[in-house]
Scaffold this motif. Structure first.
Motif, PDB file in Angstrom:
ATOM      1  N   PRO A 123     -11.576 -25.629  30.333  1.00 46.84           N
ATOM      2  CA  PRO A 123     -11.302 -25.155  31.654  1.00 46.84           C
ATOM      3  C   PRO A 123     -10.749 -24.372  32.163  1.00 46.84           C
ATOM      4  O   PRO A 123     -11.002 -24.019  32.935  1.00 46.84           O
ATOM      5  CB  PRO A 123     -13.216 -25.013  31.529  1.00 46.84           C
ATOM      6  N   LEU A 124      -9.821 -25.041  32.140  1.00 44.78           N
ATOM      7  CA  LEU A 124      -8.697 -24.539  33.578  1.00 44.78           C
ATOM      8  C   LEU A 124      -7.979 -23.017  33.273  1.00 44.78           C
ATOM      9  O   LEU A 124      -7.208 -22.880  34.004  1.00 44.78           O
ATOM     10  CB  LEU A 124      -8.478 -25.913  33.568  1.00 44.78           C
ATOM     11  N   MET A 125      -7.263 -23.083  32.195  1.00 48.99           N
ATOM     12  CA  MET A 125      -6.597 -22.195  31.982  1.00 48.99           C
ATOM     13  C   MET A 125      -7.485 -21.010  32.842  1.00 48.99           C
ATOM     14  O   MET A 125      -8.524 -20.556  32.472  1.00 48.99           O
ATOM     15  CB  MET A 125      -6.313 -22.009  30.347  1.00 48.99           C
ATOM     16  N   SER A 126      -6.043 -19.835  33.060  1.00 56.96           N
ATOM     17  CA  SER A 126      -6.534 -18.617  33.336  1.00 56.96           C
ATOM     18  C   SER A 126      -6.403 -19.127  34.946  1.00 56.96           C
ATOM     19  O   SER A 126      -7.312 -17.850  35.680  1.00 56.96           O
ATOM     20  CB  SER A 126      -6.884 -17.573  32.723  1.00 56.96           C
ATOM     21  N   ARG A 127      -7.050 -20.317  35.384  1.00 64.06           N
ATOM     22  CA  ARG A 127      -7.849 -20.216  36.585  1.00 64.06           C
ATOM     23  C   ARG A 127      -6.417 -20.275  38.251  1.00 64.06           C
ATOM     24  O   ARG A 127      -5.145 -20.753  37.677  1.00 64.06           O
ATOM     25  CB  ARG A 127      -8.311 -21.169  36.656  1.00 64.06           C
ATOM     26  N   PRO A 128      -6.133 -19.409  38.986  1.00 69.48           N
ATOM     27  CA  PRO A 128      -6.119 -19.282  40.015  1.00 69.48           C
ATOM     28  C   PRO A 128      -5.782 -20.943  40.401  1.00 69.48           C
ATOM     29  O   PRO A 128      -6.790 -21.778  40.790  1.00 69.48           O
ATOM     30  CB  PRO A 128      -6.392 -18.081  41.298  1.00 69.48           C
ATOM     31  N   LEU A 129      -4.382 -21.116  41.060  1.00 69.82           N
ATOM     32  CA  LEU A 129      -3.823 -22.849  41.220  1.00 69.82           C
ATOM     33  C   LEU A 129      -3.424 -22.510  42.740  1.00 69.82           C
ATOM     34  O   LEU A 129      -2.804 -21.670  43.040  1.00 69.82           O
ATOM     35  CB  LEU A 129      -3.012 -23.190  40.383  1.00 69.82           C
ATOM     36  N   LEU A 130      -3.420 -24.428  43.672  1.00 69.92           N
ATOM     37  CA  LEU A 130      -2.849 -24.021  44.881  1.00 69.92           C
ATOM     38  C   LEU A 130      -2.913 -25.579  44.263  1.00 69.92           C
ATOM     39  O   LEU A 130      -3.694 -26.197  44.222  1.00 69.92           O
ATOM     40  CB  LEU A 130      -4.153 -24.124  46.007  1.00 69.92           C
ATOM     41  N   ILE A 131      -2.283 -25.774  44.372  1.00 67.46           N
ATOM     42  CA  ILE A 131      -0.645 -27.288  44.906  1.00 67.46           C
ATOM     43  C   ILE A 131      -1.000 -28.033  46.233  1.00 67.46           C
ATOM     44  O   ILE A 131      -1.147 -27.574  46.961  1.00 67.46           O
ATOM     45  CB  ILE A 131       0.107 -27.073  44.393  1.00 67.46           C
ATOM     46  N   HIS A 132      -1.824 -29.356  46.165  1.00 69.80           N
ATOM     47  CA  HIS A 132      -1.842 -30.114  47.278  1.00 69.80           C
ATOM     48  C   HIS A 132      -1.473 -31.955  47.191  1.00 69.80           C
ATOM     49  O   HIS A 132      -1.947 -32.209  46.759  1.00 69.80           O
ATOM     50  CB  HIS A 132      -3.094 -29.720  48.178  1.00 69.80           C
ATOM     51  N   ALA A 133       0.173 -31.668  47.632  1.00 66.66           N
ATOM     52  CA  ALA A 133       0.531 -33.132  46.889  1.00 66.66           C
ATOM     53  C   ALA A 133       1.462 -34.038  48.274  1.00 66.66           C
ATOM     54  O   ALA A 133       1.867 -33.298  49.187  1.00 66.66           O
ATOM     55  CB  ALA A 133       1.961 -32.762  46.443  1.00 66.66           C
ATOM     56  N   PHE A 134       0.534 -34.695  47.804  1.00 69.14           N
ATOM     57  CA  PHE A 134       0.609 -36.194  48.940  1.00 69.14           C
ATOM     58  C   PHE A 134       1.937 -37.137  48.630  1.00 69.14           C
ATOM     59  O   PHE A 134       1.869 -37.790  47.511  1.00 69.14           O
ATOM     60  CB  PHE A 134       0.001 -36.680  49.355  1.00 69.14           C
ATOM     61  N   SER A 135       3.126 -37.523  49.625  1.00 69.73           N
ATOM     62  CA  SER A 135       3.753 -38.936  49.484  1.00 69.73           C
ATOM     63  C   SER A 135       4.457 -37.817  48.215  1.00 69.73           C
ATOM     64  O   SER A 135       5.162 -37.725  47.824  1.00 69.73           O
ATOM     65  CB  SER A 135       3.450 -39.541  49.736  1.00 69.73           C
ATOM     66  N   ILE A 136       4.513 -39.934  47.202  1.00 68.61           N
ATOM     67  CA  ILE A 136       5.116 -39.362  46.071  1.00 68.61           C
ATOM     68  C   ILE A 136       4.537 -38.535  45.291  1.00 68.61           C
ATOM     69  O   ILE A 136       5.367 -37.895  43.540  1.00 68.61           O
ATOM     70  CB  ILE A 136       5.306 -40.551  45.121  1.00 68.61           C
ATOM     71  N   GLY A 137       3.326 -37.544  45.408  1.00 66.98           N
ATOM     72  CA  GLY A 137       2.953 -36.563  45.083  1.00 66.98           C
ATOM     73  C   GLY A 137       3.615 -35.678  43.761  1.00 66.98           C
ATOM     74  O   GLY A 137       3.449 -35.107  43.164  1.00 66.98           O
ATOM     75  N   GLY A 138       4.874 -35.067  45.588  1.00 65.47           N
ATOM     76  CA  GLY A 138       5.458 -34.333  45.240  1.00 65.47           C
ATOM     77  C   GLY A 138       6.307 -34.883  44.110  1.00 65.47           C
ATOM     78  O   GLY A 138       6.993 -34.206  43.702  1.00 65.47           O
ATOM     79  N   TYR A 139       7.087 -36.216  44.145  1.00 67.05           N
ATOM     80  CA  TYR A 139       7.688 -36.045  42.627  1.00 67.05           C
ATOM     81  C   TYR A 139       7.080 -36.356  41.683  1.00 67.05           C
ATOM     82  O   TYR A 139       6.996 -35.079  40.031  1.00 67.05           O
ATOM     83  CB  TYR A 139       8.073 -37.712  43.183  1.00 67.05           C
ATOM     84  N   THR A 140       5.501 -36.124  41.362  1.00 70.85           N
ATOM     85  CA  THR A 140       4.810 -35.830  40.328  1.00 70.85           C
ATOM     86  C   THR A 140       4.687 -34.608  39.581  1.00 70.85           C
ATOM     87  O   THR A 140       5.003 -34.971  39.058  1.00 70.85           O
ATOM     88  CB  THR A 140       3.522 -36.629  40.099  1.00 70.85           C
TER      89      THR A 140
END
Length: 300
Positions: A123-140
């Motif tokens: 049920p995730l398609m078409s939904r507006p997204l915001l990204i919040h990445a911490f530390s190595i999460g930016g690498y992910t």
């Protein structure tokens, strides 16, 4: 790797939701769905904190926060950030990073593709997204960008859905910074030993590691995602080189991107919210207010 079998499990998710809501919404209004290993969806089911009225936002238009925590993060710590977005009307998808995906980047790329498929599934398609990445999460997140850059047409819809991106203590700098990060995160007591072993490992398996890292860094610098960005960082962070972050910020600004940076002289890696709560929240709130389609039902 499978796409968490989300499409097939969606019917069961919806059927089980009523039971889970009955158990959990009385206290918080958040239901938890473990989609697969290291991937958890938190559905914000209840009411607007301001009005007490249940949200009427259609499910396919409800904003989704993709949260990529730091390596070894504790659930209680991640929950504090989730609460920020719950209060502003987001659902939250938490994807935890694994050290193996960093040590053998091809696995990280496979994981990135899986996550992209997940974001393109019900049920995730078409939904507006915001990204919040911490530390190595930016690498992910960079592993997703690698796939997007390779086939921009296939993933154009995902790119268009990303309305904002937040990077907290982004691990950026030299290879030595990465090795230091592994030591501090995995075995603090043996930090120097882990660092030396990691550098040796990267040297032996350069084609399988360093070359992939360099390619990911290049893609991140020239990211196909040009949504507004916010960076949190500090001068005394050994894992996140402040000069490298500032260089990235300047480069993105020259590309025409809307970029905000909040820097402290002294703070803690992936701990800025704890060290500077008022500044952190006010900066984040201002950033969220500036974004397109941000729900912002309540102040932080």
């Amino acid at each position: 790797m499978q796409t968490c079998s989300l499409v097939n499990r969606y019917r069961g998710l919806r059927a089980a939701a009523a039971i889970m809501i009955a158990r959990t919404t009385l206290s918080r209004g958040i239901t938890t769905h473990r989609l697969c290993k290291n991937v958890t969806l938190y559905l914000n089911e209840l009411t607007s904190p301001d009005t007490g009225v249940q949200s009427q936002t259609p499910q396919d238009h409800k904003p989704l926060m993709l949260m990529l925590p730091w390596l070894g993060s504790r659930p209680q710590a991640v929950a504090k950030y989730c609460e920020i977005y719950f209060r502003t009307g987001f659902d939250v998808l938490v994807v935890e990073s694994e050290v193996k995906d960093f040590l053998w980047p091809r696995w990280g790329l496979d994981r990135g593709k899986t996550l992209l498929e997940l974001l393109q599934s019900e049920p995730l398609m078409s939904r507006p997204l915001l990204i919040h990445a911490f530390s190595i999460g930016g690498y992910t997140f960079s592993q997703l960008l690698v796939h997007i850059s390779r086939d921009k047409q296939q993933y154009q819809e995902v790119t268009n859905r990303i309305k904002g991106q937040v990077y907290d203590s982004l691990v950026v700098g030299s290879l030595e910074h990465m090795a230091t990060g592994l030591g501090k995160t995995l075995y603090p007591r043996w930090e120097s030993v882990v660092k030396q072993v990691s550098m040796l490992y990267f040297s032996i398996f350069k084609r399988q590691t360093v070359d992939y890292f360099n390619a990911s860094i290049d893609v991140f610098y020239n990211s196909p995602v040009k949504a507004p960005a916010l960076f949190f960082f500090c001068e005394n962070d050994m894992l996140s080189d402040a000069q490298s972050v500032e260089k990235l910020v300047d480069y993105w600004k020259k590309r025409g991107m809307d970029v905000t940076a909040k820097k402290w002289e002294v703070s803690t890696h992936a701990g800025h919210l704890r060290r500077h709560p008022q500044e952190y929240l006010s900066t984040l709130e201002t950033f969220l207010h500036s974004l397109e389609n941000a729900p912002l039902k309540a102040k932080m």
